[in-house]
Scaffold this motif. Structure first.
Motif, PDB file in Angstrom:
ATOM      1  N   THR A 106       0.826  -1.202   0.000  1.00 38.35           N
ATOM      2  CA  THR A 106       0.000   0.000   0.000  1.00 38.35           C
ATOM      3  C   THR A 106       0.865   1.258   0.000  1.00 38.35           C
ATOM      4  O   THR A 106       0.564   2.235  -0.704  1.00 38.35           O
ATOM      5  CB  THR A 106      -0.919   0.007   1.231  1.00 38.35           C
ATOM      6  OG1 THR A 106      -1.728  -1.165   1.221  1.00 38.35           O
ATOM      7  CG2 THR A 106      -1.815   1.229   1.240  1.00 38.35           C
ATOM      8  N   ALA A 107       1.948   1.234   0.774  1.00 33.05           N
ATOM      9  CA  ALA A 107       2.853   2.389   0.814  1.00 33.05           C
ATOM     10  C   ALA A 107       3.465   2.660  -0.553  1.00 33.05           C
ATOM     11  O   ALA A 107       3.572   3.809  -0.989  1.00 33.05           O
ATOM     12  CB  ALA A 107       3.951   2.152   1.850  1.00 33.05           C
ATOM     13  N   ILE A 108       3.854   1.593  -1.254  1.00 34.35           N
ATOM     14  CA  ILE A 108       4.394   1.762  -2.607  1.00 34.35           C
ATOM     15  C   ILE A 108       3.315   2.312  -3.540  1.00 34.35           C
ATOM     16  O   ILE A 108       3.578   3.182  -4.377  1.00 34.35           O
ATOM     17  CB  ILE A 108       4.943   0.420  -3.123  1.00 34.35           C
ATOM     18  CG1 ILE A 108       6.127  -0.030  -2.265  1.00 34.35           C
ATOM     19  CG2 ILE A 108       5.365   0.537  -4.591  1.00 34.35           C
ATOM     20  CD1 ILE A 108       6.631  -1.421  -2.584  1.00 34.35           C
ATOM     21  N   GLY A 109       2.083   1.824  -3.381  1.00 35.91           N
ATOM     22  CA  GLY A 109       0.981   2.326  -4.199  1.00 35.91           C
ATOM     23  C   GLY A 109       0.703   3.790  -3.951  1.00 35.91           C
ATOM     24  O   GLY A 109       0.468   4.562  -4.895  1.00 35.91           O
ATOM     25  N   VAL A 110       0.728   4.214  -2.688  1.00 35.36           N
ATOM     26  CA  VAL A 110       0.531   5.636  -2.363  1.00 35.36           C
ATOM     27  C   VAL A 110       1.638   6.473  -2.985  1.00 35.36           C
ATOM     28  O   VAL A 110       1.394   7.559  -3.530  1.00 35.36           O
ATOM     29  CB  VAL A 110       0.488   5.825  -0.830  1.00 35.36           C
ATOM     30  CG1 VAL A 110       0.494   7.306  -0.479  1.00 35.36           C
ATOM     31  CG2 VAL A 110      -0.744   5.155  -0.248  1.00 35.36           C
ATOM     32  N   SER A 111       2.870   5.963  -2.918  1.00 33.19           N
ATOM     33  CA  SER A 111       4.004   6.675  -3.503  1.00 33.19           C
ATOM     34  C   SER A 111       3.808   6.882  -4.998  1.00 33.19           C
ATOM     35  O   SER A 111       3.973   7.999  -5.515  1.00 33.19           O
ATOM     36  CB  SER A 111       5.295   5.895  -3.233  1.00 33.19           C
ATOM     37  OG  SER A 111       6.389   6.484  -3.899  1.00 33.19           O
ATOM     38  N   LEU A 112       3.455   5.823  -5.717  1.00 32.53           N
ATOM     39  CA  LEU A 112       3.246   5.927  -7.160  1.00 32.53           C
ATOM     40  C   LEU A 112       2.073   6.840  -7.485  1.00 32.53           C
ATOM     41  O   LEU A 112       2.109   7.606  -8.467  1.00 32.53           O
ATOM     42  CB  LEU A 112       3.023   4.541  -7.756  1.00 32.53           C
ATOM     43  CG  LEU A 112       4.226   3.579  -7.695  1.00 32.53           C
ATOM     44  CD1 LEU A 112       3.820   2.195  -8.174  1.00 32.53           C
ATOM     45  CD2 LEU A 112       5.376   4.112  -8.532  1.00 32.53           C
ATOM     46  N   PHE A 113       1.013   6.778  -6.681  1.00 32.54           N
ATOM     47  CA  PHE A 113      -0.156   7.633  -6.903  1.00 32.54           C
ATOM     48  C   PHE A 113       0.230   9.115  -6.809  1.00 32.54           C
ATOM     49  O   PHE A 113      -0.161   9.926  -7.661  1.00 32.54           O
ATOM     50  CB  PHE A 113      -1.238   7.298  -5.876  1.00 32.54           C
ATOM     51  CG  PHE A 113      -2.421   8.220  -5.920  1.00 32.54           C
ATOM     52  CD1 PHE A 113      -3.397   8.069  -6.893  1.00 32.54           C
ATOM     53  CD2 PHE A 113      -2.566   9.250  -4.992  1.00 32.54           C
ATOM     54  CE1 PHE A 113      -4.485   8.933  -6.946  1.00 32.54           C
ATOM     55  CE2 PHE A 113      -3.644  10.107  -5.029  1.00 32.54           C
ATOM     56  CZ  PHE A 113      -4.612   9.950  -6.011  1.00 32.54           C
ATOM     57  N   ILE A 114       1.005   9.467  -5.784  1.00 30.12           N
ATOM     58  CA  ILE A 114       1.413  10.868  -5.618  1.00 30.12           C
ATOM     59  C   ILE A 114       2.322  11.308  -6.767  1.00 30.12           C
ATOM     60  O   ILE A 114       2.164  12.411  -7.319  1.00 30.12           O
ATOM     61  CB  ILE A 114       2.125  11.054  -4.265  1.00 30.12           C
ATOM     62  CG1 ILE A 114       1.149  10.808  -3.112  1.00 30.12           C
ATOM     63  CG2 ILE A 114       2.711  12.460  -4.150  1.00 30.12           C
ATOM     64  CD1 ILE A 114       1.795  10.812  -1.743  1.00 30.12           C
ATOM     65  N   GLU A 115       3.273  10.454  -7.137  1.00 29.55           N
ATOM     66  CA  GLU A 115       4.225  10.816  -8.195  1.00 29.55           C
ATOM     67  C   GLU A 115       3.526  11.076  -9.521  1.00 29.55           C
ATOM     68  O   GLU A 115       3.762  12.108 -10.167  1.00 29.55           O
ATOM     69  CB  GLU A 115       5.260   9.703  -8.366  1.00 29.55           C
ATOM     70  CG  GLU A 115       6.239   9.588  -7.208  1.00 29.55           C
ATOM     71  CD  GLU A 115       7.122   8.363  -7.327  1.00 29.55           C
ATOM     72  OE1 GLU A 115       7.897   8.116  -6.388  1.00 29.55           O
ATOM     73  OE2 GLU A 115       7.038   7.663  -8.356  1.00 29.55           O
TER      74      GLU A 115
END
Length: 303
Positions: A106-115
């Motif tokens: 989920t943390a990786i997904g949030v990171s990609l979403f923001i980027e």
């Protein structure tokens, strides 16, 4: 000797930025025992917050003045603190009882979403933007050595924030509550500690530190763009692991060591292209020979 001292000065300034970002990683890990990979993107949001706030603050407090810089930094840190708490509330809190792997993904997904949201033309856009000058910059020359006044500010502020974080964690009631939640969240809740509030506070502090680190990193970088947080975020993560993740002095030490190594190897002919490889090789060596980090303590897991 002049080359050695010059690289030492440059390395301390770069290491202080890594240490500042690593403090945010290590605070969240110290309480929740997971790596917030969206931390590097909060760093980017802090840089963009400063980018848009600087022209608004300049007419009120003056451009390139100390009061204006302080206002921009404080407001950017506050904005990112709110963003950090929002990420925790929406993305991480519902998964707190799930396996760690679920939270990590989920943390990786949030990171990609923001980027990639930031790359949209109606948000920040993919083009690199020139970061505004926040502080009056002067060159201090001593013999054959050169030092920027901004580098001194970075090192000094990092030292102040490290002391402040240590004082909060070790000498205040909310710091005692953070240590209790880190040790045993359920037992802390039974003793009257509001675990949700403590975790939100931890994310707020960590995100504010990321914003400040992002601003100082942008002051040294040629420009800012939505993917700018990836490289400093990875290096800060390495610094946190190097020093002992979950340990505040360890994060600062790891950042300084990594900054010095990168600067010294980057200044050597033939090795400047391998500074990234050196950073990750250092991570591998630490994980192999001292997994707890330089200042970390080995913990025995009981079955």
């Amino acid at each position: 000797m002049d080359w050695f001292l010059q690289q030492l000065i440059n390395g301390l300034a770069l290491g202080a930025i890594y240490a500042l970002i690593a403090l945010g990683y290590t605070m969240v890990y110290g309480v929740l025992r997971f790596i917030n990979f969206a931390h590097s993107d909060v760093l980017m949001l802090g840089a963009f917050a400063a980018y848009y706030l600087a022209p608004l603050v300049a007419p009120l407090l003056g451009a390139t003045t100390i009061p204006s810089a302080i206002a921009v930094i404080v407001l950017s840190a506050a904005i990112c603190a709110v963003i950090g708490m929002t990420i925790e509330y929406l993305a991480y809190r519902p998964l707190r009882k799930r396996p760690r792997l679920t939270v990590l993904i989920t943390a990786i997904g949030v990171s990609l979403f923001i980027e990639y949201t930031g790359q949209h033309e109606k948000v920040f856009g993919a083009a690199t933007k020139s970061f505004p000058t926040l502080l009056p910059k002067t060159e201090i020359i001593l013999g054959g050595l050169r030092c920027s006044s901004n580098d001194l500010v970075v090192v000094g502020l990092t030292a102040v924030l490290l002391v402040a974080m240590w004082f909060i964690v070790q000498r205040t009631k909310i710091g005692m509550a953070m240590r209790a939640v880190s040790f045993n969240e359920q037992a802390a809740s039974l003793m009257g500690v509001n675990a949700n509030a403590i975790i939100s506070f931890t994310f707020a502090i960590g995100s504010a530190l990321a914003a400040i680190g992002g601003i100082f990193y942008s002051m040294r970088a040629p420009g800012i763009e939505p993917l700018m947080g990836v490289q400093p975020g990875l290096r800060a993560f390495i610094a946190a692991v190097l020093g002992g993740i979950g340990n505040l002095p360890g994060a600062a030490l790891g950042g300084l060591v990594l900054g010095l190594l990168e600067t010294f190897f980057g200044g050597m002919p033939g090795l400047s292209n391998y500074r990234d490889a050196i950073a990750f090789a250092l991570l591998i060596l630490i994980l192999l020979f001292r997994p707890a980090g330089l200042l970390g303590k080995v913990q025995t897991e009981k079955v």
